[in-house]
Design a protein around this motif. Structure first.
Motif, mmCIF file in Angstrom:
data_model
loop_
_atom_site.group_PDB
_atom_site.id
_atom_site.type_symbol
_atom_site.label_atom_id
_atom_site.label_comp_id
_atom_site.label_asym_id
_atom_site.label_seq_id
_atom_site.Cartn_x
_atom_site.Cartn_y
_atom_site.Cartn_z
ATOM 1 N N UNK A 259 0.821 -1.218 0.000
ATOM 2 C CA UNK A 259 0.000 0.000 0.000
ATOM 3 C C UNK A 259 0.853 1.267 0.000
ATOM 4 N N UNK A 260 1.956 1.281 0.771
ATOM 5 C CA UNK A 260 2.702 2.536 0.910
ATOM 6 C C UNK A 260 3.428 2.960 -0.364
ATOM 7 N N UNK A 261 3.979 2.062 -1.166
ATOM 8 C CA UNK A 261 4.479 2.500 -2.476
ATOM 9 C C UNK A 261 3.361 3.056 -3.365
ATOM 10 N N UNK A 262 2.148 2.520 -3.202
ATOM 11 C CA UNK A 262 1.008 3.052 -3.955
ATOM 12 C C UNK A 262 0.662 4.473 -3.508
ATOM 13 N N UNK A 263 0.721 4.706 -2.196
ATOM 14 C CA UNK A 263 0.483 6.058 -1.684
ATOM 15 C C UNK A 263 1.504 7.021 -2.289
ATOM 16 N N UNK A 264 2.760 6.595 -2.304
ATOM 17 C CA UNK A 264 3.807 7.443 -2.886
ATOM 18 C C UNK A 264 3.552 7.688 -4.369
ATOM 19 N N UNK A 265 3.123 6.671 -5.066
ATOM 20 C CA UNK A 265 2.891 6.798 -6.513
ATOM 21 C C UNK A 265 1.836 7.864 -6.814
ATOM 22 N N UNK B 92 10.664 3.235 0.387
ATOM 23 C CA UNK B 92 11.812 3.738 -0.359
ATOM 24 C C UNK B 92 11.528 4.956 -1.220
ATOM 25 N N UNK B 93 10.352 5.557 -1.050
ATOM 26 C CA UNK B 93 9.947 6.658 -1.925
ATOM 27 C C UNK B 93 9.614 7.932 -1.149
ATOM 28 N N UNK C 254 1.822 10.567 12.251
ATOM 29 C CA UNK C 254 3.060 10.086 11.643
ATOM 30 C C UNK C 254 2.973 10.451 10.164
ATOM 31 N N UNK C 255 3.978 11.186 9.689
ATOM 32 C CA UNK C 255 3.862 11.724 8.334
ATOM 33 C C UNK C 255 5.195 11.646 7.597
ATOM 34 N N UNK C 256 5.110 11.684 6.281
ATOM 35 C CA UNK C 256 6.310 11.730 5.449
ATOM 36 C C UNK C 256 5.947 12.338 4.120
ATOM 37 N N UNK C 257 6.907 13.032 3.536
ATOM 38 C CA UNK C 257 6.724 13.631 2.209
ATOM 39 C C UNK C 257 7.329 12.716 1.144
ATOM 40 N N UNK C 258 6.656 12.645 0.007
ATOM 41 C CA UNK C 258 7.218 11.919 -1.127
ATOM 42 C C UNK C 258 8.495 12.628 -1.580
ATOM 43 N N UNK C 259 9.514 11.862 -1.874
ATOM 44 C CA UNK C 259 10.767 12.439 -2.341
ATOM 45 C C UNK C 259 10.528 13.306 -3.570
ATOM 46 N N UNK C 260 11.252 14.403 -3.624
ATOM 47 C CA UNK C 260 11.047 15.355 -4.722
ATOM 48 C C UNK C 260 11.683 14.911 -6.020
ATOM 49 N N UNK C 261 12.683 14.027 -5.938
ATOM 50 C CA UNK C 261 13.348 13.603 -7.170
ATOM 51 C C UNK C 261 13.212 12.111 -7.354
#
Length: 214
Positions: free
Chosen positions: A133-139, A184-185, A207-214
């Motif tokens: 699920x979490x790679x999908x959230x990042x996508x 990893x994203x 609990x939060x995180x930002x998607x990598x900008x690059x």
């Protein structure tokens, strides 16, 4: 915190639930109730007020009849994804909704880079395939977009995954943070303790995180 180099969970054991029957059966009855108390709800809405920008596109996963978004906030494309059609239909803060069981199919039915924010309120402990699920959230997040997991200490114990029931609030923060880490994203995750009255009302952690900008 330092996470182990490899995914540390035994998925078949750690993400098993007491009740492994079809989640659709459990969530079929509509529950138009609040799952955290009033002070915690107010704290969450106030937190969102400081994070949400006008016109942002937001996806609320594990959504229901209320998303606790600020009343005055005007979002862009605000989508709820959840299990109960009637509950979602009653959520006045959504522009649209999708009925989907992420435990059956942990993919999000949205284009890449579709949202500025993804929210999930007291429900991450029901997602039994977080590694998917979490790679999908990042996508579906735009670069720099933020996923925010609001967590308390209440749950439906028969549907929460096992490791959640065996751990405390502090350990829950690390478990949720690890899901971002191993995707990893995302940039390194962080946590805000917004518990309104520690010891007197429901605790609340973001609990939060930002998607990598690059």
């Amino acid at each position: 915190a330092k996470f182990p180099p490899e995914w540390p969970y035994n998925d078949a054991v750690d993400f098993a639930r007491q009740d492994e029957s079809d989640d659709g059966i459990f969530y079929e009855p509509s529950r138009l109730v609040y799952h955290i108390d009033d002070p915690a709800i107010e704290a969450l809405t106030k937190y969102y007020e400081g994070c949400f920008e006008e016109g942002e596109d937001v996806l609320d996963i594990c959504s229901s009849w209320v998303s606790h978004f600020p009343k005055e906030w005007k979002g862009g494309n605000v989508v709820g994804l959840g299990m109960n059609e009637y509950e979602l239909s009653q959520n006045k803060q959504l522009s649209s909704f999708v009925v989907k069981d992420l435990n059956k199919d942990p993919t999000l039915p949205f284009e890449d880079d579709s949202f500025d924010k993804v929210t999930c309120v007291v429900s991450v402990d029901y997602l039994n395939q977080p590694k998917m699920v979490f790679p999908e959230i990042a996508r579906v997040l735009r670069p720099g977009g933020i996923c925010m997991l609001a967590m308390s200490n209440r749950c439906f114990p028969t549907k929460a995954f096992r490791i959640w029931l065996q751990t405390n609030d502090l350990e829950h923060i690390f478990i949720a943070g690890s899901f971002f880490h191993y995707a990893g994203m995302f940039d390194p995750p962080s946590c805000d303790d917004i518990s309104p009255n520690p010891g007197r009302s429901d605790p609340l952690f973001i609990v939060k995180a930002a998607k990598k900008s690059s």
